[in-house]
Each structure stands twice: as C-alpha cells, then as structure tokens.
Design a protein around this motif. Sequence first.
Motif, PDB file in Angstrom:
ATOM      1  N   SER A   1      28.172  43.594  30.810  1.00  0.00           N
ATOM      2  CA  SER A   1      27.487  43.285  29.550  1.00  0.00           C
ATOM      3  C   SER A   1      26.244  42.427  29.751  1.00  0.00           C
ATOM      4  O   SER A   1      25.312  42.477  28.945  1.00  0.00           O
ATOM      5  CB  SER A   1      28.440  42.578  28.577  1.00  0.00           C
ATOM      6  N   SER A   2      26.216  41.639  30.833  1.00  0.00           N
ATOM      7  CA  SER A   2      25.095  40.727  31.056  1.00  0.00           C
ATOM      8  C   SER A   2      25.065  40.335  32.528  1.00  0.00           C
ATOM      9  O   SER A   2      25.895  40.777  33.328  1.00  0.00           O
ATOM     10  CB  SER A   2      25.229  39.471  30.179  1.00  0.00           C
TER      11      SER A   2
ATOM     12  N   ALA B   1      29.830  53.784  36.715  1.00  0.00           N
ATOM     13  CA  ALA B   1      30.965  53.586  35.823  1.00  0.00           C
ATOM     14  C   ALA B   1      30.957  52.110  35.459  1.00  0.00           C
ATOM     15  O   ALA B   1      31.242  51.244  36.292  1.00  0.00           O
ATOM     16  CB  ALA B   1      32.269  53.961  36.521  1.00  0.00           C
ATOM     17  N   ALA B   2      30.572  51.832  34.221  1.00  0.00           N
ATOM     18  CA  ALA B   2      30.393  50.452  33.766  1.00  0.00           C
ATOM     19  C   ALA B   2      31.559  50.059  32.873  1.00  0.00           C
ATOM     20  O   ALA B   2      31.873  50.762  31.905  1.00  0.00           O
ATOM     21  CB  ALA B   2      29.081  50.311  33.001  1.00  0.00           C
ATOM     22  N   THR B   3      32.196  48.940  33.185  1.00  0.00           N
ATOM     23  CA  THR B   3      33.301  48.458  32.355  1.00  0.00           C
ATOM     24  C   THR B   3      32.968  47.080  31.813  1.00  0.00           C
ATOM     25  O   THR B   3      32.311  46.268  32.474  1.00  0.00           O
ATOM     26  CB  THR B   3      34.621  48.405  33.143  1.00  0.00           C
ATOM     27  N   LEU B   4      33.445  46.833  30.603  1.00  0.00           N
ATOM     28  CA  LEU B   4      33.147  45.579  29.918  1.00  0.00           C
ATOM     29  C   LEU B   4      34.031  45.494  28.679  1.00  0.00           C
ATOM     30  O   LEU B   4      34.651  46.486  28.278  1.00  0.00           O
ATOM     31  CB  LEU B   4      31.673  45.478  29.540  1.00  0.00           C
ATOM     32  N   ARG B   5      34.079  44.336  28.079  1.00  0.00           N
ATOM     33  CA  ARG B   5      34.942  44.168  26.907  1.00  0.00           C
ATOM     34  C   ARG B   5      34.306  44.692  25.624  1.00  0.00           C
ATOM     35  O   ARG B   5      35.005  44.977  24.658  1.00  0.00           O
ATOM     36  CB  ARG B   5      35.331  42.691  26.753  1.00  0.00           C
ATOM     37  N   ARG B   6      32.961  44.802  25.603  1.00  0.00           N
ATOM     38  CA  ARG B   6      32.269  45.285  24.397  1.00  0.00           C
ATOM     39  C   ARG B   6      31.332  46.436  24.787  1.00  0.00           C
ATOM     40  O   ARG B   6      30.149  46.236  25.021  1.00  0.00           O
ATOM     41  CB  ARG B   6      31.497  44.148  23.733  1.00  0.00           C
ATOM     42  N   PRO B   7      31.844  47.651  24.854  1.00  0.00           N
ATOM     43  CA  PRO B   7      31.034  48.788  25.339  1.00  0.00           C
ATOM     44  C   PRO B   7      29.763  49.035  24.545  1.00  0.00           C
ATOM     45  O   PRO B   7      28.788  49.570  25.093  1.00  0.00           O
ATOM     46  CB  PRO B   7      31.997  49.975  25.203  1.00  0.00           C
ATOM     47  N   GLU B   8      29.732  48.621  23.304  1.00  0.00           N
ATOM     48  CA  GLU B   8      28.559  48.917  22.470  1.00  0.00           C
ATOM     49  C   GLU B   8      27.281  48.245  22.975  1.00  0.00           C
ATOM     50  O   GLU B   8      26.173  48.704  22.642  1.00  0.00           O
ATOM     51  CB  GLU B   8      28.817  48.513  21.012  1.00  0.00           C
TER      52      GLU B   8
ATOM     53  N   ASP C   1      39.288  44.707  29.904  1.00  0.00           N
ATOM     54  CA  ASP C   1      39.528  43.286  30.173  1.00  0.00           C
ATOM     55  C   ASP C   1      40.347  43.252  31.445  1.00  0.00           C
ATOM     56  O   ASP C   1      41.509  43.690  31.465  1.00  0.00           O
ATOM     57  CB  ASP C   1      40.285  42.656  29.003  1.00  0.00           C
ATOM     58  N   VAL C   2      39.761  42.765  32.539  1.00  0.00           N
ATOM     59  CA  VAL C   2      40.403  42.860  33.845  1.00  0.00           C
ATOM     60  C   VAL C   2      41.682  42.038  33.960  1.00  0.00           C
ATOM     61  O   VAL C   2      42.418  42.179  34.933  1.00  0.00           O
ATOM     62  CB  VAL C   2      39.437  42.466  34.980  1.00  0.00           C
TER      63      VAL C   2
END
Length: 281
Positions: free
Chosen positions: A11-12, A30-37, A56-57
């Motif tokens: 996300s940042s 493949a990008a993972t994050l808590r807020r995909p938007e 959320d890992v």
Amino acid sequence: MSGTWFITGTSSGFGRLLTEQLLDRGDRVAATLRRPEVLDDLRVAHGDRLWVERLDVTDADRTREVVDRAFADLGTIDVIVNNAGFGVFSAVEEATDAQIRSVIDTNLLGSMYVIRAALPHLRAQGHGRILQVSTAGGQTTYPNFSFYHASKWGIEGFCEAVAAEIAPFGIDLTIVQPGATPTGFGGALVSGPVMAEYDAGPAGDVRRSLADGSFTLANDPVRICRAMIDMVDGGTAPLRLPLGSDTYEHVRRALAARLEEHEAHKDVALSVVREDVADSA
C-alpha cells in the motif's frame, strides 16, 4: 529481465515503490495488502500484469490461501518479497501487551507464514528468490525501538537458518537491510503513553531527535528499491544486503563492538569446557 514477483505490504513505502518500478519495466506483480483499493490506479495502468489480493499476514490460514492462489493464477513466481511490517515506538514499560503482540505477529510470525506458504511452490518449480525486508535494526539497536528490534532480530535469525535449509532446492534468501528512509514509516509508528522516567533518558532522547528532525533520514527509497531489483537481476544472492550509509556504519560498529566483547571473554568461555574434551582436542 522480466519476471513475476509476490510482494506483501504494497500500500505504501518500499512495497508500493517496488510494485511501481517492476510494473513500469514490464514485470508481473502479485501485490498483497490490507486495503486493495489503494492500488486501483496501478490496476488501471497495468491491467492483468498486476494481481491484487487482500491479505493480513498475521492470519496464517489466509496467507496460505492467498499464496496458493497466486501460484495457481500466475504459474511461476520468481521472487517473494516479505515487506509488510510496522514499528512500535515505546520504551520497554510503555507499550501495551496488545501492541507487543501485534508487532511480533506482523513482523516476525507474518513473515514466517509467508515463507512457509511459498516454499512448497518454490521447491516444486526448482528455483526462486526470497527477499526478507529487515532494517539496520536487525543487527543493531536504538533506544525506544526494543519491540521492533525483537521482531527484526528474530526474523533475521530465522532467515539465516532457513537460507541454509533451502539452498539445496535452488532457492536463495537475502535479508535486505534498509537504513532510515523517508517512506512514511515514522508516521505509522505505534506508541504507548510516555513515562517520565524513560523520557528523561536515552528513550526520550531518541523520541526528541525524531520529533525535531535531527534524526536524519538520509536514504533514497527509490534507489533502495532499484538496488533490490538490480541484485535480483544480477543473479547475486548475499545473505544480507545493507542499504544506506547509516546501515553500513551502524551495523559495522555494532559488529565490531560485539566481536571485541566476545574476544574479551575467550578465557572464561574456554574455562567451562569439560576436561576430558579439552584434553582430547
């Protein structure tokens, strides 16, 4: 050299910058994050070269599910980047139990979960790279960061052992150690109520140096991400990659001091060896 990367915490900060640089040059991410938007702009710009999933890992089951799906959807994944993390900025008595648990769950256990989830796939394909984002604080320490250090020293020890275990499978692991960098990390630090007893000492000094700007953030986050990509492209796989003048100097000083202290206790160390073992040596 294009490839496919799986990155947590996109996300940042470094995660976002890595994702941007890789997509701009034609890689798949493949990008993972808590807020995909928050990656909607990159999805529009890069289409199906960007695979996005909520993660959320700290959730081990969800981590396995997302990693399995990424490999199923994308096939080969060349590089796994463990980047998700945050810092607790408190003296030892100031942090809450919940804050301590959260930083360990995210930075230490979460990174372990990702690595364990990815390894069956990396072994099956017979190659791969794991980049564990740590910090200078994985080998040295600063007052007021004790719980953050606990998570980073812990993941570095874990990764050092794992690197030896997975080398026979053609999988490399590098611990990346960025120094102090303006990525927004400082703004995301979690703190507990300040205690006057600690504020009057070294913990307070560090707090004040961050507040007044005298704690220098000397490193360029874009260059740090470029160095990580260049390392992978170049085929080198050091166990640790220090990035930043502060990382280089602070870790070098810490290692030298530890070695000096270690040598100072040589006689007492050898004095406890069993006589029958010493005699046969």
